[in-house]
Design an enzyme around this catalytic site. Structure first.
Site, PDB file in Angstrom:
ATOM      1  N   ARG A 152      -2.158 -14.694   4.639  1.00  0.00           N
ATOM      2  CA  ARG A 152      -2.875 -13.998   5.722  1.00  0.00           C
ATOM      3  C   ARG A 152      -2.093 -14.124   7.030  1.00  0.00           C
ATOM      4  NH1 ARG A 152      -6.624 -10.494   4.241  1.00  0.00           N
ATOM      5  NH2 ARG A 152      -7.733 -10.803   6.162  1.00  0.00           N
ATOM      6  N   TYR A 193     -12.335  -1.731  -4.421  1.00  0.00           N
ATOM      7  CA  TYR A 193     -12.906  -1.914  -3.078  1.00  0.00           C
ATOM      8  C   TYR A 193     -14.430  -1.786  -3.057  1.00  0.00           C
ATOM      9  CZ  TYR A 193      -8.260  -2.039  -1.031  1.00  0.00           C
ATOM     10  OH  TYR A 193      -6.976  -2.399  -0.687  1.00  0.00           O
ATOM     11  N   THR A 211      -5.249  -7.034  10.751  1.00  0.00           N
ATOM     12  CA  THR A 211      -5.467  -5.717  10.135  1.00  0.00           C
ATOM     13  C   THR A 211      -4.942  -4.596  11.035  1.00  0.00           C
ATOM     14  OG1 THR A 211      -7.424  -6.576   9.017  1.00  0.00           O
ATOM     15  CG2 THR A 211      -7.221  -4.193   9.149  1.00  0.00           C
ATOM     16  N   HIS A 245      -2.196  -5.293   1.463  1.00  0.00           N
ATOM     17  CA  HIS A 245      -3.497  -5.935   1.269  1.00  0.00           C
ATOM     18  C   HIS A 245      -3.220  -7.398   0.989  1.00  0.00           C
ATOM     19  CE1 HIS A 245      -7.450  -6.820  -0.522  1.00  0.00           C
ATOM     20  NE2 HIS A 245      -6.760  -7.520  -1.406  1.00  0.00           N
ATOM     21  N   PHE A 285     -15.912   3.271   6.254  1.00  0.00           N
ATOM     22  CA  PHE A 285     -14.514   3.600   5.954  1.00  0.00           C
ATOM     23  C   PHE A 285     -14.217   3.637   4.458  1.00  0.00           C
ATOM     24  CE2 PHE A 285     -14.745  -1.022   6.693  1.00  0.00           C
ATOM     25  CZ  PHE A 285     -14.208  -1.502   5.501  1.00  0.00           C
ATOM     26  N   ASN A 318      -2.096   0.084   6.813  1.00  0.00           N
ATOM     27  CA  ASN A 318      -1.586  -1.183   7.337  1.00  0.00           C
ATOM     28  C   ASN A 318      -0.651  -1.924   6.381  1.00  0.00           C
ATOM     29  OD1 ASN A 318      -3.452  -2.210   5.534  1.00  0.00           O
ATOM     30  ND2 ASN A 318      -4.855  -2.952   7.100  1.00  0.00           N
ATOM     31  N   ARG A 322       2.614  -6.643   8.918  1.00  0.00           N
ATOM     32  CA  ARG A 322       1.923  -5.487   9.509  1.00  0.00           C
ATOM     33  C   ARG A 322       2.509  -5.090  10.856  1.00  0.00           C
ATOM     34  NH1 ARG A 322      -4.039  -7.336   7.499  1.00  0.00           N
ATOM     35  NH2 ARG A 322      -4.020  -6.218   5.503  1.00  0.00           N
ATOM     36  N   LYS A 348       0.812  -1.218   0.000  1.00  0.00           N
ATOM     37  CA  LYS A 348       0.000   0.000   0.000  1.00  0.00           C
ATOM     38  C   LYS A 348       0.848   1.272   0.000  1.00  0.00           C
ATOM     39  CE  LYS A 348      -3.992  -2.148   2.218  1.00  0.00           C
ATOM     40  NZ  LYS A 348      -4.944  -2.039   3.343  1.00  0.00           N
ATOM     41  N   GLU A 361      -9.175 -10.318  -7.705  1.00  0.00           N
ATOM     42  CA  GLU A 361      -8.264  -9.197  -7.465  1.00  0.00           C
ATOM     43  C   GLU A 361      -7.053  -9.251  -8.392  1.00  0.00           C
ATOM     44  OE1 GLU A 361      -9.584  -8.744  -2.784  1.00  0.00           O
ATOM     45  OE2 GLU A 361      -7.646  -9.608  -3.245  1.00  0.00           O
TER      46      GLU A 361
END
Length: 138
Positions: A86, A50, A92, A116, A58, A113, A103, A10, A127
């Site tokens: 993950r 998204y 998150t 993704h 958010f 964070n 993270r 990100k 995606e």
């Protein structure tokens, strides 16, 4: 169960100079990068990516953030890719992320964070296809 997942490094992690560190962690965890690009999302593109969150409070903040600077998009391959990735990225909220996760090391907040990661095999394919054509996957 699919052997691919999708990730984005990100804008916060790119801005903070953590692309190389994050890619190293991904490689060290046994993932193979099958597609990758450095790009920037427009606000419209971030909104489309998204869209599943469009009713959430958010959503506006998320799309503004994701279009605020460059990102690195990648398709990763490994046995049990989604679940393993993950685990590698952590919770998150970086304050709740396990030690040694991406993270925990590189995120600054729930909103910023660092990465993704797809939450299902189905979403990994959707995606990945958002960013990459079949000609861009190796």
């Amino acid at each position: 169960m699919s052997n691919v997942t999708f990730t984005m490094i990100k804008p916060d992690a790119v801005k903070n100079g953590n692309i190389g560190n994050i890619l190293q962690m991904i490689n060290n965890a046994g993932f193979r990068i099958v597609a990758m690009k450095y790009t920037k999302l427009s606000l419209e593109q971030a909104g489309k990516f998204y869209e599943v969150h469009s009713a959430r409070p958010f959503y506006g903040e998320l799309t503004e953030f994701m279009s605020s600077g460059p990102i690195v998009a990648a398709i990763l391959e490994k046995e049990n890719a989604v679940a393993d990735f993950r685990t590698l990225i952590g919770a998150t909220n970086p304050a709740e992320a396990a030690e040694g996760t991406i993270r925990k090391k590189y995120a600054t907040s729930i909103g910023e964070n660092a990465v993704h990661g797809s939450d299902s095999d189905e979403n990994a394919l959707i995606e990945g296809s958002f960013f990459f054509s079949g000609l861009e996957r190796f």
